[in-house]
Write an enzyme that holds these catalytic residues in place. Structure first.
Site, PDB file in Angstrom:
ATOM      1  N   ARG A 168      76.295  74.070  55.386  1.00 41.59           N
ATOM      2  CA  ARG A 168      75.345  74.739  54.494  1.00 41.59           C
ATOM      3  C   ARG A 168      75.564  74.430  53.022  1.00 41.59           C
ATOM      4  NH1 ARG A 168      75.284  76.936  58.844  1.00 41.59           N
ATOM      5  NH2 ARG A 168      77.482  76.503  58.720  1.00 41.59           N
ATOM      6  N   THR A 169      76.797  74.618  52.564  1.00 46.11           N
ATOM      7  CA  THR A 169      77.000  74.551  51.114  1.00 46.11           C
ATOM      8  C   THR A 169      76.724  73.135  50.612  1.00 46.11           C
ATOM      9  OG1 THR A 169      78.669  76.245  51.425  1.00 46.11           O
ATOM     10  CG2 THR A 169      78.588  75.205  49.272  1.00 46.11           C
ATOM     11  N   LYS A 216      94.961  58.814  49.268  1.00 43.01           N
ATOM     12  CA  LYS A 216      95.979  57.907  48.719  1.00 43.01           C
ATOM     13  C   LYS A 216      96.871  58.632  47.726  1.00 43.01           C
ATOM     14  CE  LYS A 216      92.350  54.437  48.653  1.00 43.01           C
ATOM     15  NZ  LYS A 216      91.445  53.793  47.687  1.00 43.01           N
ATOM     16  N   ARG A 273      84.394  71.680  46.888  1.00 43.48           N
ATOM     17  CA  ARG A 273      85.062  72.574  47.849  1.00 43.48           C
ATOM     18  C   ARG A 273      86.447  72.020  48.123  1.00 43.48           C
ATOM     19  NH1 ARG A 273      82.609  74.942  53.338  1.00 43.48           N
ATOM     20  NH2 ARG A 273      81.681  76.286  51.769  1.00 43.48           N
ATOM     21  N   HIS A 323      83.941  82.155  46.831  1.00 43.66           N
ATOM     22  CA  HIS A 323      82.825  81.285  47.223  1.00 43.66           C
ATOM     23  C   HIS A 323      81.607  81.788  46.454  1.00 43.66           C
ATOM     24  CE1 HIS A 323      80.221  78.714  49.350  1.00 43.66           C
ATOM     25  NE2 HIS A 323      80.584  78.950  50.603  1.00 43.66           N
TER      26      HIS A 323
HETATM   27  N1   CP Z   1      78.431  79.556  54.341  1.00 45.83           N
HETATM   28  C1   CP Z   1      79.144  78.398  54.218  1.00 45.83           C
HETATM   29  O1   CP Z   1      79.941  78.215  53.275  1.00 45.83           O
HETATM   30  O2   CP Z   1      78.895  77.485  55.194  1.00 45.83           O
HETATM   31  P1   CP Z   1      79.493  76.010  55.243  1.00 45.83           P
HETATM   32  O3   CP Z   1      80.996  76.156  55.450  1.00 45.83           O
HETATM   33  O4   CP Z   1      78.801  75.329  56.364  1.00 45.83           O
HETATM   34  O5   CP Z   1      79.243  75.379  53.904  1.00 45.83           O
END
Ligand code: CP
Length: 305
Positions: free
Chosen positions: A51-52, A80, A101, A129
């Protein structure tokens, strides 16, 4: 230049403007189709995501911009031994904005300190998040028409769940929010959060059984027990199916309760619940695109008349 590391990086007034913009994008997508012509988003994902990452990429593409990036640390020079600081210095030469991320808490903050472009924390370990929280708030505001005066139940992995930690941080700034934390003892919400709620005199309860509190909830935020955060497979197996929301349990809920889940789901919401009008988790994923479009425009300082 501005980064977003936590939902608290925006005031509630700024969030209102961001959500108004997201709703305008939802209603008038054509107006924004070339807003980011010539701009590049880098998605640097050291941890898996559907999603993100894809909603960021969809957001930038829908704004007319382009996307570069990696979806796996092993396909980047992190494998590396390159540091996050060096990587973002280089990405700053290639892109106008970066969503990152990382499994290590604080890694996007290190990136922001060394960056010449806005950095967005797209999830750091069990910490924060913020763009999921923006998604959650926009969903509640759009579907409940308010961000105050409700009881929210957060259910599942409240210990490692970064979406939960960010959402609580964000919601304490709105009036008359009551929290009910529903988790097994091992996955209780961290003490620093309950201490913060006590200090601010914000009402909360901690319970183990979802059924006992279901009739009180205006919003139920389900979460997955996250295998990747456990040190011990036995503990994960013991706890993974602790909560399963099914139609029997849902029969105890208010007619207009909103069911949210950041997704991905494993077993914690039975598929039969998807057809219930209260199930809003796929709407939530859609709002994630609109709010990330609004966030990209805001951080790049782009206005559309
Ligand atoms: N909600 C969420 O962060 O989903 P993903 O881990 O798929 O990005």
């Amino acid at each position: 230049m501005r980064h977003i590391m936590s939902p608290l990086d925006f005031t509630t007034e700024e969030l209102d403007k961001l959500f108004d913009l997201a709703n305008d994008i939802e209603n008038n997508p054509r107006k924004y189709a070339h807003a980011c012509d010539g701009k590049i988003l880098a998605t640097c994902f050291y941890e898996p995501s559907t999603r993100t990452r894809l909603s960021f990429e969809s957001a930038m593409t829908r704004l007319g911009g382009q996307v570069i990036g990696f979806s796996d640390a092993n396909s980047s020079s992190a494998s590396k031994g390159e540091s996050v600081a060096d990587t973002i210095r280089v990405i700053s030469c290639y892109a106008d904005i970066c969503a990152m991320r990382h499994p290590k808490e604080g890694a996007p903050i290190v990136a922001a300190e060394h960056s010449r472009i806005p950095v967005i924390n797209a999830g750091d370990g069990g910490h924060q998040h913020p763009t999921q929280t923006l998604t959650d708030l926009l969903t509640i505001r759009s579907m409940k028409h308010k961000l105050n005066n409700f009881t929210i139940g957060l259910c599942g992995d409240l210990k490692f769940g970064r979406t939960v930690h960010s959402l609580i941080d964000a919601l304490v700034r709105y009036d008359s929010i009551r929290f009910i934390f529903i988790s097994p003892e091992e996955l209780r919400v961290p003490d620093y959060i309950t201490e913060m709620l006590k200090e601010k005199n914000i009402p909360y309860e901690e319970v183990i059984r979802l059924e006992n509190v279901m009739p009180e909830l205006d919003v139920l935020y389900m979460t997955r027990v996250q295998r990747e955060r456990f040190f011990n497979e036995e503990d994960y197996i013991r706890l993974k199916d602790f909560y399963i929301l099914d139609t029997d349990k849902l029969a105890l809920a208010k007619e207009d309760m909103l069911i949210l889940h950041p997704l991905p789901r494993v077993n914690e919401i039975a598929v039969e619940v998807d057809n219930d009008p209260r199930a809003a988790y796929f709407n939530q994923a859609q709002y994630g695109v609109y709010v990330r479009m609004a966030l990209i425009l805001t951080l790049l300082g782009i206005t559309v008349e």
